[in-house]
Write an enzyme that holds these catalytic residues in place. Structure first.
Site, PDB file in Angstrom:
ATOM      1  N   ARG A   2      -0.636  14.357  13.112  1.00 22.94           N
ATOM      2  CA  ARG A   2       0.060  14.095  11.839  1.00 22.94           C
ATOM      3  C   ARG A   2       0.222  15.547  10.834  1.00 22.94           C
ATOM      4  O   ARG A   2      -0.505  15.495   9.844  1.00 22.94           O
ATOM      5  CB  ARG A   2      -0.469  13.288  11.233  1.00 22.94           C
ATOM      6  CG  ARG A   2      -0.423  11.680  12.028  1.00 22.94           C
ATOM      7  CD  ARG A   2      -0.996  10.695  11.309  1.00 22.94           C
ATOM      8  NE  ARG A   2      -0.248  10.160  10.204  1.00 22.94           N
ATOM      9  CZ  ARG A   2      -0.657   8.857   9.456  1.00 22.94           C
ATOM     10  NH1 ARG A   2      -1.729   8.239   9.627  1.00 22.94           N
ATOM     11  NH2 ARG A   2       0.377   8.589   8.461  1.00 22.94           N
ATOM     12  N   CYS A  58      -6.199  12.686  12.336  1.00 22.62           N
ATOM     13  CA  CYS A  58      -6.351  11.428  11.947  1.00 22.62           C
ATOM     14  C   CYS A  58      -6.395  10.523  13.262  1.00 22.62           C
ATOM     15  O   CYS A  58      -6.006  11.191  14.257  1.00 22.62           O
ATOM     16  CB  CYS A  58      -5.439  10.879  10.890  1.00 22.62           C
ATOM     17  SG  CYS A  58      -4.166   9.909  11.523  1.00 22.62           S
ATOM     18  N   LYS A 118       0.896  -1.383  -0.225  1.00 25.28           N
ATOM     19  CA  LYS A 118      -0.139   0.077   0.177  1.00 25.28           C
ATOM     20  C   LYS A 118       0.782   1.408   0.110  1.00 25.28           C
ATOM     21  O   LYS A 118       0.447   2.178  -0.747  1.00 25.28           O
ATOM     22  CB  LYS A 118      -1.156  -0.122   1.463  1.00 25.28           C
ATOM     23  CG  LYS A 118      -1.471   1.355   1.546  1.00 25.28           C
ATOM     24  CD  LYS A 118      -2.418   1.278   2.814  1.00 25.28           C
ATOM     25  CE  LYS A 118      -1.662   1.649   3.969  1.00 25.28           C
ATOM     26  NZ  LYS A 118      -1.599   2.978   4.335  1.00 25.28           N
ATOM     27  N   ASN A 119       1.906   1.378   0.892  1.00 20.82           N
ATOM     28  CA  ASN A 119       2.746   2.506   1.051  1.00 20.82           C
ATOM     29  C   ASN A 119       3.548   2.693  -0.207  1.00 20.82           C
ATOM     30  O   ASN A 119       4.426   3.733  -0.125  1.00 20.82           O
ATOM     31  CB  ASN A 119       3.545   2.156   2.507  1.00 20.82           C
ATOM     32  CG  ASN A 119       2.464   2.621   3.568  1.00 20.82           C
ATOM     33  OD1 ASN A 119       1.302   3.115   3.552  1.00 20.82           O
ATOM     34  ND2 ASN A 119       2.855   2.441   4.885  1.00 20.82           N
ATOM     35  N   ASP A 178       3.929   0.315  12.065  1.00 19.86           N
ATOM     36  CA  ASP A 178       2.796  -0.103  11.477  1.00 19.86           C
ATOM     37  C   ASP A 178       2.525  -1.640  11.867  1.00 19.86           C
ATOM     38  O   ASP A 178       1.570  -2.352  11.464  1.00 19.86           O
ATOM     39  CB  ASP A 178       2.777  -0.042   9.899  1.00 19.86           C
ATOM     40  CG  ASP A 178       2.477   1.219   9.440  1.00 19.86           C
ATOM     41  OD1 ASP A 178       2.138   2.161  10.421  1.00 19.86           O
ATOM     42  OD2 ASP A 178       2.704   1.548   8.303  1.00 19.86           O
ATOM     43  N   ARG A 181      -9.097  -0.666   4.020  1.00 23.14           N
ATOM     44  CA  ARG A 181      -8.165   0.449   3.471  1.00 23.14           C
ATOM     45  C   ARG A 181      -6.821  -0.148   2.921  1.00 23.14           C
ATOM     46  O   ARG A 181      -6.426   0.387   2.362  1.00 23.14           O
ATOM     47  CB  ARG A 181      -8.286   1.506   4.780  1.00 23.14           C
ATOM     48  CG  ARG A 181      -9.265   2.730   4.733  1.00 23.14           C
ATOM     49  CD  ARG A 181      -8.822   3.685   5.500  1.00 23.14           C
ATOM     50  NE  ARG A 181      -7.649   4.181   5.161  1.00 23.14           N
ATOM     51  CZ  ARG A 181      -6.438   4.503   6.199  1.00 23.14           C
ATOM     52  NH1 ARG A 181      -6.807   4.842   7.354  1.00 23.14           N
ATOM     53  NH2 ARG A 181      -5.581   4.868   5.778  1.00 23.14           N
TER      54      ARG A 181
HETATM   55  C1  UD1 Z   1       3.863   6.631   6.517  1.00 17.63           C
HETATM   56  C2  UD1 Z   1       3.277   5.642   6.400  1.00 17.63           C
HETATM   57  C3  UD1 Z   1       2.293   4.776   7.714  1.00 17.63           C
HETATM   58  C4  UD1 Z   1       3.492   4.884   8.787  1.00 17.63           C
HETATM   59  C5  UD1 Z   1       4.128   6.145   8.976  1.00 17.63           C
HETATM   60  C6  UD1 Z   1       5.549   5.754   9.889  1.00 17.63           C
HETATM   61  C7  UD1 Z   1       2.232   5.905   4.028  1.00 17.63           C
HETATM   62  C8  UD1 Z   1       1.121   6.236   3.182  1.00 17.63           C
HETATM   63  N1  UD1 Z   1       2.034   5.771   5.202  1.00 17.63           N
HETATM   64  O1  UD1 Z   1       2.916   7.765   7.104  1.00 17.63           O
HETATM   65  O2  UD1 Z   1       1.683   3.940   7.136  1.00 17.63           O
HETATM   66  O3  UD1 Z   1       2.780   4.475   9.952  1.00 17.63           O
HETATM   67  O4  UD1 Z   1       4.793   6.611   7.460  1.00 17.63           O
HETATM   68  O5  UD1 Z   1       6.192   4.936   9.416  1.00 17.63           O
HETATM   69  O6  UD1 Z   1       3.490   5.669   3.769  1.00 17.63           O
HETATM   70  N2  UD1 Z   1       5.540  14.550  11.075  1.00 17.63           N
HETATM   71  C9  UD1 Z   1       5.407  15.807  11.332  1.00 17.63           C
HETATM   72  N3  UD1 Z   1       5.401  16.794  10.016  1.00 17.63           N
HETATM   73  C10 UD1 Z   1       5.431  16.490   9.015  1.00 17.63           C
HETATM   74  C11 UD1 Z   1       5.784  15.028   8.739  1.00 17.63           C
HETATM   75  C12 UD1 Z   1       5.443  14.243   9.843  1.00 17.63           C
HETATM   76  O7  UD1 Z   1       5.378  16.400  12.505  1.00 17.63           O
HETATM   77  O8  UD1 Z   1       5.539  17.099   8.024  1.00 17.63           O
HETATM   78  C13 UD1 Z   1       5.568  13.488  12.248  1.00 17.63           C
HETATM   79  C14 UD1 Z   1       4.395  12.745  12.320  1.00 17.63           C
HETATM   80  O9  UD1 Z   1       3.264  13.323  12.801  1.00 17.63           O
HETATM   81  C15 UD1 Z   1       4.820  11.547  12.970  1.00 17.63           C
HETATM   82  C16 UD1 Z   1       6.254  11.156  12.337  1.00 17.63           C
HETATM   83  O10 UD1 Z   1       6.581  12.674  11.944  1.00 17.63           O
HETATM   84  O11 UD1 Z   1       5.102  11.805  14.109  1.00 17.63           O
HETATM   85  C17 UD1 Z   1       6.596  10.389  11.356  1.00 17.63           C
HETATM   86  O12 UD1 Z   1       5.364  10.464  10.336  1.00 17.63           O
HETATM   87  P1  UD1 Z   1       5.634  10.284   8.699  1.00 17.63           P
HETATM   88  O13 UD1 Z   1       6.714   9.196   8.191  1.00 17.63           O
HETATM   89  O14 UD1 Z   1       5.405  11.458   7.865  1.00 17.63           O
HETATM   90  O15 UD1 Z   1       4.375   9.406   8.643  1.00 17.63           O
HETATM   91  P2  UD1 Z   1       3.424   9.385   7.049  1.00 17.63           P
HETATM   92  O16 UD1 Z   1       4.398   9.562   5.974  1.00 17.63           O
HETATM   93  O17 UD1 Z   1       2.291  10.112   7.240  1.00 17.63           O
END
Ligand code: UD1
Length: 440
Positions: free
Chosen positions: A131, A126, A22-23, A320, A420
């Site tokens: 996030r 979410c 998925k990711n 995850d 999902r």
């Molecule tokens: C992706 C994965 C999700 C997985 C997560 C962590 C996808 C579609 N989803 O989510 O399944 O659980 O990585 O491995 O690939 N953060 C900020 N600011 C930002 C971006 C992130 O503060 O601009 C924080 C988030 O709140 C979180 C951490 O950084 O605490 C990691 O998040 P991130 O790696 O960005 O998660 P996703 O990419 O949304």
């Protein structure tokens, strides 16, 4: 609303195919926005999130053809999707679609890089935490983009007179998976060199980079924390097969382990699951890479030893997989401490597991101490089936695993969360001998 009815107690035995990730599929669908040529993706999993992403890009004017695989058995379809963004007319991702799937934000980088403008709704809250997407915005701004947030939308454009983003050195404040992917995609069409420091090293990021390279992008260091991208003027079409889903494979590893089963996870990549496999082996599960997949053999949960872990970025223990491994700990022997370091609200499965008879204590939503029931087996302490509610994607998978080991019937409500991100989960589990059915 669909529910899953599980009659627990059967070991999972046989073979199960692991679908595309998925990711990886979600950013790779967005990568097709970077070119006017057709892109063909193979091994696309059949998921609600993929359907949402396809709706999102169709809405922009991208032509999407799903090519069914006529030879597929129920749980073994490698979906083929052909995308043509040559006629893309509206570089916009509206709230209605974005609110149901955070990953829609992945459209921002490619749209801005190719069209010089993009309007993408902010994803909002979410279930597993706040996030934010500040790092995506900060990185694109460093590449010259002007971004304002108005009426819940990120409105991004290039400064007057500029036709391309410009390369930059970007260090994100934390490791972010979709943040890295957004900036990586944007940088492929920028002028000059971009260096992403503190980049996410997840296999899905590396797979996206491999796809972009097939499209003509010049990328080095993907899969490490420093990625270098030399921007090119245009990208062309490509064919690419989505990498196998390590989280789906990890979920099946835990399910087979918890039920005392023996299975081959076809197409599973053991090399993407080192941290999880190490913990399973320490617990007493036999896991070995085998031709065409991963073999897992378990002596039964009551013989296994609960394992503590901390979730961290790849190659550490994935957030995850936290909920699914917790379900295994619940029925193993001994006590284990699990720390969630990535998201602030990712223990929502705990209260539901308690309803099944688990013994878990949480402190400040970040640490859970699990007292395994396995050691208590002679006294008859076991999980017992009940109605439970799925709260997010991986929490749902954890409840399914618990239901597979619990006595009697477990009814998992709100499984749209499961749909999902898991491709035909109940059909795959049935193929391994589980007594599980979907109730509509
Ligand atoms: C992706 C994965 C999700 C997985 C997560 C962590 C996808 C579609 N989803 O989510 O399944 O659980 O990585 O491995 O690939 N953060 C900020 N600011 C930002 C971006 C992130 O503060 O601009 C924080 C988030 O709140 C979180 C951490 O950084 O605490 C990691 O998040 P991130 O790696 O960005 O998660 P996703 O990419 O949304």
């Amino acid at each position: 609303m669909d529910k899953l009815l599980i009659r627990g107690g059967r070991p999972l035995v046989g073979e199960v195919p692991i679908s595309g990730a998925k990711n990886a599929a979600l950013p790779e669908l967005c990568a097709a926005l970077l070119t006017a040529d057709p892109v063909t993706l193979h091994n696309v999993p059949r998921l609600q999130d993929v359907a949402t992403m396809l709706r999102l890009i169709r809405n922009m004017g991208v032509q999407v053809d799903r090519i069914a695989n006529p030879d597929c058995s129920v749980a073994d379809a490698a979906g083929i999707v052909r995308l043509d963004a040559g006629g893309l007319s509206t570089p916009e991702a509206p709230y209605d679609l974005v609110k149901t799937m955070r990953a829609s934000v992945l459209a921002l980088g490619p749209l801005l890089a190719r069209f010089g403008e993009a309007t993408v709704s902010l994803p909002g809250g979410c279930a597993i935490g706040s996030r934010p997407v500040d790092q995506h915005i900060k990185g694109l701004q460093a590449m010259g983009a002007q971004i304002v947030v108005e009426h819940g939308y990120m409105i991004a454009r290039l400064p007057q007179g500029c036709t391309r983003l410009r390369g930059a050195r970007i260090t994100t404040d934390m490791v972010t998976v979709t943040g890295t992917e957004n900036l990586l995609m944007a940088a492929t069409l920028a002028e000059g060199e971009t260096v992403l420091e503190n980049a996410a090293q997840e296999p899905e990021v590396a797979d996206l980079a491999e796809m972009l390279i097939k499209m003509g992008a010049r990328i080095q260091g993907h899969g490490t924390s420093r990625v270098r991208i030399q921007g090119v003027e245009r990208l062309h079409g490509c064919e690419h097969a989505v990498v196998a889903d390590r989280i789906e494979a990890g979920t099946f590893l835990c399910a087979v382990a918890a039920t005392g089963g023996d299975a081959l996870l076809r197409h599973g990549r053991a090399d993407h699951l080192d941290a999880v496999i190490d913990k399973l082996r320490d617990a007493g599960v036999q896991v070995a890479p085998e031709e065409g997949g991963i073999r897992v053999r378990s002596p039964g949960a009551a013989q296994l030893k609960a394992q503590g872990f901390r979730t961290t970025e790849y190659p550490g223990f994935p957030t995850d997989m936290q909920a699914q491994f917790m379900a295994l700990n619940v029925v193993a022997q001994g006590t284990a401490t699990v720390a969630e370091t990535i998201f602030e609200n990712r223990f929502m499965h705990v209260n539901e597991l308690l309803r099944l008879g688990a013994k878990i204590q949480t402190t400040d939503g970040r640490v859970a101490v699990i007292e395994g029931l396995g050691g208590a087996a002679p006294t008859g302490a076991r999980l017992s089936g009940a109605t439970v509610m799925a709260t997010d994607l991986r929490a749902s998978a954890s409840l399914v695993i618990a239901g597979l080991v619990a006595d009697g019937e477990t009814l998992v409500d709100r499984i749209y969360h499961l749909d999902r991100g898991y491709d035909c989960m109940e059909a795959k589990l049935r193929g391994l001998g589980a007594n599980i059915e979907r109730i509509q």
